[in-house]
Write a protein that holds these residues in place. Structure first.
Motif, PDB file in Angstrom:
ATOM      1  N   ALA A  97       0.754  -1.125   0.111  1.00  0.00           N
ATOM      2  CA  ALA A  97      -0.009   0.147  -0.135  1.00  0.00           C
ATOM      3  C   ALA A  97       0.947   1.166  -0.144  1.00  0.00           C
ATOM      4  CB  ALA A  97      -0.907  -0.285   1.172  1.00  0.00           C
ATOM      5  N   GLY A  98       1.956   1.248  -0.736  1.00  0.00           N
ATOM      6  CA  GLY A  98       2.901   2.630  -0.881  1.00  0.00           C
ATOM      7  C   GLY A  98       3.834   2.657   0.380  1.00  0.00           C
ATOM      8  N   LYS A  99       3.862   1.683   1.210  1.00  0.00           N
ATOM      9  CA  LYS A  99       4.481   2.073   2.378  1.00  0.00           C
ATOM     10  C   LYS A  99       5.593   1.096   2.671  1.00  0.00           C
ATOM     11  CE  LYS A  99      -0.116   2.995   3.990  1.00  0.00           C
ATOM     12  NZ  LYS A  99      -1.164   2.542   4.306  1.00  0.00           N
ATOM     13  N   GLY A 100       5.815   0.196   1.622  1.00  0.00           N
ATOM     14  CA  GLY A 100       7.001  -0.650   1.499  1.00  0.00           C
ATOM     15  C   GLY A 100       8.318  -0.211   1.122  1.00  0.00           C
ATOM     16  N   VAL A 101       8.228   1.082   0.975  1.00  0.00           N
ATOM     17  CA  VAL A 101       9.741   1.604   0.417  1.00  0.00           C
ATOM     18  C   VAL A 101      10.436   2.318   1.342  1.00  0.00           C
ATOM     19  CG1 VAL A 101      10.411   2.989  -1.356  1.00  0.00           C
ATOM     20  CG2 VAL A 101       8.521   1.819  -1.839  1.00  0.00           C
ATOM     21  N   VAL A 102      11.600   2.295   1.657  1.00  0.00           N
ATOM     22  CA  VAL A 102      12.344   2.953   2.555  1.00  0.00           C
ATOM     23  C   VAL A 102      13.522   3.669   1.634  1.00  0.00           C
ATOM     24  CG1 VAL A 102      13.971   2.909   4.426  1.00  0.00           C
ATOM     25  CG2 VAL A 102      11.996   1.921   4.526  1.00  0.00           C
ATOM     26  N   VAL A 103      13.390   4.944   1.662  1.00  0.00           N
ATOM     27  CA  VAL A 103      14.418   5.868   0.839  1.00  0.00           C
ATOM     28  C   VAL A 103      15.179   6.450   2.049  1.00  0.00           C
ATOM     29  CG1 VAL A 103      15.103   7.602  -0.615  1.00  0.00           C
ATOM     30  CG2 VAL A 103      12.881   6.114  -0.860  1.00  0.00           C
ATOM     31  N   THR A 104      16.596   6.333   2.571  1.00  0.00           N
ATOM     32  CA  THR A 104      17.270   7.019   3.305  1.00  0.00           C
ATOM     33  C   THR A 104      18.835   6.927   3.251  1.00  0.00           C
ATOM     34  OG1 THR A 104      17.807   6.499   5.959  1.00  0.00           O
ATOM     35  CG2 THR A 104      17.393   4.623   4.641  1.00  0.00           C
ATOM     36  N   SER A 105      19.461   7.684   3.936  1.00  0.00           N
ATOM     37  CA  SER A 105      20.961   7.840   3.690  1.00  0.00           C
ATOM     38  C   SER A 105      21.464   7.115   4.792  1.00  0.00           C
ATOM     39  CB  SER A 105      21.459   9.170   3.669  1.00  0.00           C
ATOM     40  OG  SER A 105      20.944   9.907   2.570  1.00  0.00           O
ATOM     41  N   ASP A 106      20.860   6.530   5.867  1.00  0.00           N
ATOM     42  CA  ASP A 106      21.098   5.794   7.092  1.00  0.00           C
ATOM     43  C   ASP A 106      21.317   4.297   6.499  1.00  0.00           C
ATOM     44  OD1 ASP A 106      21.603   4.053   9.168  1.00  0.00           O
ATOM     45  OD2 ASP A 106      19.926   5.381  10.479  1.00  0.00           O
ATOM     46  N   ARG A 107      22.525   3.563   6.455  1.00  0.00           N
ATOM     47  CA  ARG A 107      22.678   2.315   5.888  1.00  0.00           C
ATOM     48  C   ARG A 107      22.153   1.354   6.811  1.00  0.00           C
ATOM     49  NH1 ARG A 107      26.376  -1.748   6.159  1.00  0.00           N
ATOM     50  NH2 ARG A 107      26.620  -2.764   4.103  1.00  0.00           N
ATOM     51  N   GLU A 108      22.371   1.607   8.191  1.00  0.00           N
ATOM     52  CA  GLU A 108      21.624   0.765   9.288  1.00  0.00           C
ATOM     53  C   GLU A 108      20.049   0.685   8.842  1.00  0.00           C
ATOM     54  OE1 GLU A 108      23.260  -1.364  11.299  1.00  0.00           O
ATOM     55  OE2 GLU A 108      25.130  -0.619   9.999  1.00  0.00           O
ATOM     56  N   ALA A 109      19.424   1.848   8.731  1.00  0.00           N
ATOM     57  CA  ALA A 109      18.083   1.747   8.457  1.00  0.00           C
ATOM     58  C   ALA A 109      17.594   0.988   7.391  1.00  0.00           C
ATOM     59  CB  ALA A 109      17.563   3.241   8.449  1.00  0.00           C
ATOM     60  N   ALA A 110      18.453   1.282   6.365  1.00  0.00           N
ATOM     61  CA  ALA A 110      18.454   0.678   5.151  1.00  0.00           C
ATOM     62  C   ALA A 110      18.301  -1.032   5.185  1.00  0.00           C
ATOM     63  CB  ALA A 110      19.253   1.188   3.969  1.00  0.00           C
ATOM     64  N   GLY A 152       0.393   6.565   2.073  1.00  0.00           N
ATOM     65  CA  GLY A 152      -0.530   6.338   0.782  1.00  0.00           C
ATOM     66  C   GLY A 152      -0.805   7.645  -0.202  1.00  0.00           C
ATOM     67  N   GLY A 153      -0.370   8.824   0.260  1.00  0.00           N
ATOM     68  CA  GLY A 153      -0.648  10.096  -0.286  1.00  0.00           C
ATOM     69  C   GLY A 153      -1.400  10.928   0.365  1.00  0.00           C
ATOM     70  N   MET A 154      -0.667  12.263   0.393  1.00  0.00           N
ATOM     71  CA  MET A 154      -1.519  13.305   1.242  1.00  0.00           C
ATOM     72  C   MET A 154      -2.047  14.558   0.452  1.00  0.00           C
ATOM     73  SD  MET A 154      -1.009  12.437   4.394  1.00  0.00           S
ATOM     74  CE  MET A 154      -1.478  13.882   5.412  1.00  0.00           C
ATOM     75  N   ARG A 189      -6.449   7.623   6.439  1.00  0.00           N
ATOM     76  CA  ARG A 189      -6.703   8.699   5.330  1.00  0.00           C
ATOM     77  C   ARG A 189      -8.430   8.953   5.617  1.00  0.00           C
ATOM     78  NH1 ARG A 189      -3.899   8.494  -0.092  1.00  0.00           N
ATOM     79  NH2 ARG A 189      -4.535   6.233  -0.042  1.00  0.00           N
ATOM     80  N   VAL A 190      -8.931  10.173   5.741  1.00  0.00           N
ATOM     81  CA  VAL A 190     -10.191  10.295   6.096  1.00  0.00           C
ATOM     82  C   VAL A 190     -11.069  10.858   5.051  1.00  0.00           C
ATOM     83  CG1 VAL A 190     -11.863  11.293   7.962  1.00  0.00           C
ATOM     84  CG2 VAL A 190      -9.850  10.266   8.808  1.00  0.00           C
ATOM     85  N   LEU A 191     -10.336  11.928   4.598  1.00  0.00           N
ATOM     86  CA  LEU A 191     -11.256  12.663   3.549  1.00  0.00           C
ATOM     87  C   LEU A 191     -10.090  13.112   2.445  1.00  0.00           C
ATOM     88  CD1 LEU A 191     -12.987  15.304   6.109  1.00  0.00           C
ATOM     89  CD2 LEU A 191     -14.085  13.227   5.038  1.00  0.00           C
TER      90      LEU A 191
END
Ligand code: AMP
Length: 416
Positions: A149-162, A216-218, A373-375
């Protein structure tokens, strides 16, 4: 034509709103729908992931068209079940929906079709992931191979987090970082003919200035005054048509909505991802500008007759949508709060309106929050600045305890 829409978010409310304004639509149904959709369609309590239930409902209603909104039912084979029941359906088969359901499958199709995308590795162990991260360097892009649902992607400069994200997934795609602005371009296809819609831009991060976690998108807007001329034609030629052709060549014909998420990088246009359905919230602004009645367009995709469709007509103006999310979204959304001011937010002349996402009717007819997301508060105008002002004015009249929204949707684009 009797139409049944599957889903219950703001995207489906936008689809239902457009379909309800189409004189060719004699009856409009939605399953499961939400409190807002119930105002324009008859809603049915059906498990949207259960193909047999959806097909039975479509037969019972004598639907001439079923429109599947979200990705999960598509990946679960709901379109296949409806098609097997002899009802025209807008949406790809489960096999073709793997274009969204599996990042690795999408990469394979793109490679075969010569579609420009980020270089990538598919990794199943932490060791492989570590090697891939070091091959590309920071910033790191780590994508869960499955649907997220658009939430499985991590973009980071932190190698440990990646690396931690990679370790938490069974299979990941690690790819090179794409710089440059993002564009969402939707196309309607019947497996052969491809009809692009107007481009839009969405805002994936939770907070102003593209800070905070991916969501999911704001919010979203269309058109993109800054986009290079000829972008749609270029993407049709280099991305959309070759992808549709490659899928047909493989015997996994793709009909429905092909969504290309693009990055306009310094080295040219690249595909970030494909989705197999209308994007949410971009659909809210794209459909706000579409003048051609929607049902015939979706029906032509479902019946393989897109080559006979007249060119689409578009509003010259602009549309902006701003998402109101519940407190705690995306990590732990709080639900069950009353939403005030919904009627006051709508403009009498139709230039501002509220599309419901996670809402449900309370016992006394009040509308309650029922999701992250409500509205999706949507407005049109002569240009982005006007549409933006109207959307935020409308949003200002709505009350939701702990509700959150971004204040910078379309801000930069409107000022350019
Ligand atoms: P996706 O689910 O693949 O669309 O990824 C979600 C978001 O992550 C995208 O909208 C981008 O903002 C970001 N993203 C994904 N892939 C890349 C990439 N290769 N380079 C930079 N950002 C990316």
């Amino acid at each position: 034509m009797k139409v049944l829409v599957i889903g219950g978010g703001a995207r489906e409310h936008a689809l239902c709103r457009s379909l309800s304004q189409d004189p060719a639509v004699t009856e409009l149904h939605c399953a499961p729908g939400n409190a807002g959709i119930a105002q324009v369609a008859t809603v049915h309590p059906v498990d949207q992931l259960d193909g047999a239930q959806v097909a039975a409902l479509a037969r019972r209603l004598d639907a001439g068209l079923v429109v599947v909104g979200p990705e999960a039912p598509l990946v679960a084979g709901v379109a296949d079940a409806v098609r097997a029941a002899g009802v025209p359906v807008f949406g790809p088969s489960a096999r073709a929906a793997r274009l969204e359901g599996s990042k690795a499958f999408a990469k394979d199709v793109m490679a075969a079709a010569g579609v420009p995308t980020a270089r990538s590795y598919v990794c199943t162990t932490v060791e492989e992931a570590a090697e891939a991260l070091d091959a590309f360097g920071a910033p790191y892009v780590v994508k869960d191979d499955g649907l997220a649902a658009g939430k499985g992607v991590v973009v980071t400069s932190d190698r440990e987090a990646a690396l931690a994200h990679a370790a938490s997934c069974e299979r990941v795609v690690i790819e090179e970082y794409l710089d440059g602005p993002e564009v969402s371009l939707f196309a309607i296809t019947d497996g052969t003919t491809v009809v692009p819609l107007q481009p839009a831009q969405d805002f994936k991060r939770a907070l102003d200035g593209d800070e905070g976690p991916n969501t999911g998108g704001m919010g979203a807007y269309s058109p993109l005054p800054w986009a290079p001329e000829g972008l749609v034609e270029e993407v049709l030629e280099t991305v959309l048509q070759p992808t549709v052709d490659e899928l047909r060549r493989r015997g996994t014909e793709f009909s429905g909505l092909l969504y290309a998420g693009l990055a306009l990088t310094s080295r040219g246009t690249r595909v970030i991802e494909f989705n197999a359905r209308f994007g949410d919230p971009e659909t809210q602004v794209v459909l706000a500008r579409l003048r051609t009645p929607l049902a015939a367009v979706l029906h032509a995709s479902a019946t393989g007759t897109l080559d006979q469709l007249e060119p689409l007509r578009w509003d010259e103006g602009a549309a902006v949508t701003v998402v109101v999310a519940s407190e705690g979204y995306p990590a732990a959304p709080r639900t069950g709060d009353p939403i005030e001011g919904l009627a006051e937010a709508e403009a009498a002349d139709g230039t501002a309106y509220v599309l419901h996402a996670g809402t449900r009717a309370g016992e006394d007819g009040e509308v309650l929050s029922a999701g992250g997301r409500v509205l999706s508060v949507t407005a049109t105008g002569a240009d982005l600045a006007e549409a933006r002002t109207r959307a935020y004015d409308a949003l200002g009249r709505i009350g939701l305890k702990g509700g959150q929204h971004r204040t910078d949707i379309a801000l930069k684009a409107a000022g350019r």
